[in-house]
Design an enzyme around this catalytic site. Structure first.
Site, mmCIF file in Angstrom:
data_model
loop_
_atom_site.group_PDB
_atom_site.id
_atom_site.type_symbol
_atom_site.label_atom_id
_atom_site.label_comp_id
_atom_site.label_asym_id
_atom_site.label_seq_id
_atom_site.Cartn_x
_atom_site.Cartn_y
_atom_site.Cartn_z
ATOM 1 N N LYS A 82 0.763 -1.349 -0.004
ATOM 2 C CA LYS A 82 0.045 -0.126 0.123
ATOM 3 C C LYS A 82 0.873 1.272 0.051
ATOM 4 O O LYS A 82 2.104 1.281 0.688
ATOM 5 C CB LYS A 82 -0.721 0.039 1.283
ATOM 6 C CG LYS A 82 -1.829 1.211 1.344
ATOM 7 C CD LYS A 82 -2.640 0.821 2.695
ATOM 8 C CE LYS A 82 -3.840 1.999 2.855
ATOM 9 N NZ LYS A 82 -4.701 1.589 3.896
ATOM 10 N N SER A 158 -9.372 1.631 3.764
ATOM 11 C CA SER A 158 -8.527 2.197 2.670
ATOM 12 C C SER A 158 -7.688 1.596 2.127
ATOM 13 O O SER A 158 -6.948 2.022 1.070
ATOM 14 C CB SER A 158 -7.666 3.529 3.939
ATOM 15 O OG SER A 158 -6.797 2.896 4.821
ATOM 16 N N SER A 182 -9.438 -0.732 7.912
ATOM 17 C CA SER A 182 -9.200 -0.652 6.535
ATOM 18 C C SER A 182 -8.229 -1.858 5.721
ATOM 19 O O SER A 182 -8.088 -1.745 4.648
ATOM 20 C CB SER A 182 -7.966 0.654 6.436
ATOM 21 O OG SER A 182 -8.741 1.855 6.711
#
Length: 473
Positions: A82, A158, A182
């Protein structure tokens, strides 16, 4: 719609094939890069792809496997990370136009460093909402990330880019972050496995502004793959004061443990949440199925009221620190700007009162686990909704935590929690089941999750939605 990749090899399958010589890391990486080329235009899962670097890593891994000296059980596995993790040689823009890409990028986060040491093939960096601030995945820099099961729907966030990448065969693994759900939210929405380990199990640097809530963890298509990746990521790092000590036993060694006699509390709504009927039915069915392997399942709630108000203070007060990075730029996500402004109004007394409530919630859950080994809930009470919205359109909800009441409480308590896919709605959208364990009981959580996979596997995608098998030649 290109569809999900139900047919692409898992990480465990890849390393077995590497050992047998039937697939090489270069072939697997080439197939993953081809999947990105063909499908990421539909999903927008990647903020950065570096094919040249990935193929160089794959060739090095191929040599190690050929020589019988693999660096780790994930050596040569193509994967992503990420875009909140510092990754040497690549900019970490965090989904923001306010971060200058023209600066030295010469430091690896602990996660990136361990992946390199393990010989993993890093394909690139996955998308995130700006600074990872919300439970869906869109930002001013790269736009909207879309769900491989239905591109009109959100991936959740997220870590939405990571979930979309894994679900669609654009790499077997990914590493996400989880400050309020997330990892687990997008895992549920995209039909993959997402684990938020015990706080500090995966070290982080630099520490998040939301450090008291922030976790990092693996995303994969199977529980076994999640355990493989956690074995690499876990362990101390001197840069993280919350980091836990070395592992006594690899998590993969405990996946097959006998779960006979494990006590599971099934809470369909935590006593206060409203749950979509199809999700409620699928999760209840999966919970009941655990009885077939000897798990003692009974319906029980932990008995705490919704801790939204305390979570909101901790979240917003932490987010206010992002102003140091973002400044007052016009390009900031308006929702993030509002959260920062709300955080700036929080007093020290407000923050300390929220922290007292957070600790009390942890004490309550500790006591609950003296009676129940694990807690089972839905992961998210709703299916994936229309992409490009922070809350379901027409819901009247004020902000993203309001639609994910099962995830953020366990960021506050620092407990391990995993989302496992257990079904699909009548519209074909994935449904996730969450398993929560006591702090430091990550191995137990993984073992129960593996049992769920065995007794209640998620159905694959309709044939019309499946993509072609990855080339391995």
């Amino acid at each position: 719609m290109a569809g999900v990749r139900d047919d692409s090899p898992t990480a465990a399958e890849l390393v077995a094939a590497y050992a047998a010589g039937t697939i090489s890391p270069v072939e697997a990486t080439t197939a993953a890069l081809e999947a990105i080329r063909r499908h990421d235009g539909d999903y927008n899962a990647f903020a950065l792809v570096d094919a040249e670097s990935a193929l160089a890593d794959a060739r090095a891994a191929e040599r190690r496997w050929r020589d019988g000296t693999p660096a780790s059980p994930i050596d040569g596995v193509p994967m992503s990370i990420k875009d909140l993790f510092l990754t040497r040689g690549w900019p970490t823009l965090r989904g923001s136009r306010c971060v200058d890409p023209n600066q030295p990028w010469d430091v690896d986060s602990p996660a990136a460093a361990r992946l390199r040491e393990a010989g993993a093939v890093l394909l690139g960096k996955t998308t995130t909402p700006e600074m990872g601030w919300k439970g869906v995945c869109d930002n001013p820099l790269t736009g909207v990330t879309r769900n491989p099961w239905d591109t009109t729907r959100t991936t959740g966030g997220s870590s939405g880019g990571s979930a979309a990448a894994v679900a669609s065969g654009m790499g077997a693994l990914s590493v996400g972050t989880d400050g309020g759900g997330s990892v687990r939210i997008p895992a549920a929405f995209c039909g993959v496995v997402g684990l938020k380990p015990t706080h500090g199990r995966v070290p982080q640097y630099p520490l998040s502004a939301l450090a008291v809530l922030a976790h990092a963890g693996p995303m994969a298509r199977t529980v076994e793959d999640a355990a493989l990746l956690l074995d690499v990521l876990a362990g101390p790092d001197p840069r993280d004061p919350f980091a836990l000590g070395p592992l006594a036993t690899p998590y993969t060694d405990e996946l097959g443990r006998d779960v006979t006699g494990v006590t599971a509390a099934f809470s369909p709504d935590l006593g206060h949440a409203r749950v979509d009927p199809e999700i409620a039915a699928a999760v209840a069915s999966a919970a009941r199925a655990l009885q077939d392997v000897g798990v003692r399942v009974e319906q029980a709630d932990p008995g705490f009221p919704d801790p939204y108000d305390a979570f909101d203070i901790l979240w917003c007060a932490g987010a206010a620190k992002w102003r140091d990075v973002l400044g007052d730029g016009a390009d900031i996500d308006p929702g993030l700007r509002a959260v920062i402004e709300r955080g700036l109004t929080c007093s020290a007394a407000d923050y300390l009162a929220a922290e007292v409530e957070r600790v009390a919630l942890g004490v309550r859950m500790g006591e609950f686990h003296t009676r129940h080994d694990v807690l089972i809930t839905p992961t998210v009470p709703i299916p994936a909704f229309e992409a490009g919205h922070d809350v379901p359109p027409g819901s009247g909800l004020s902000d993203w935590p309001r639609w994910t009441p099962f995830t953020y409480p366990f960021n506050m308590t620092h407990q391990p929690a995993i989302s496992v896919p257990v079904g699909r709605t009548s519209r074909g959208l994935p449904i996730g089941l969450q398993i929560v364990g006591p702090r430091h009981a990550d191995a137990l959580v993984l073992a129960v999750a593996r049992a769920v996979e065995r007794v209640h596997p998620m159905p694959g995608p309709p044939a019309a939605h499946a993509t072609e098998p990855a080339s391995t030649s």
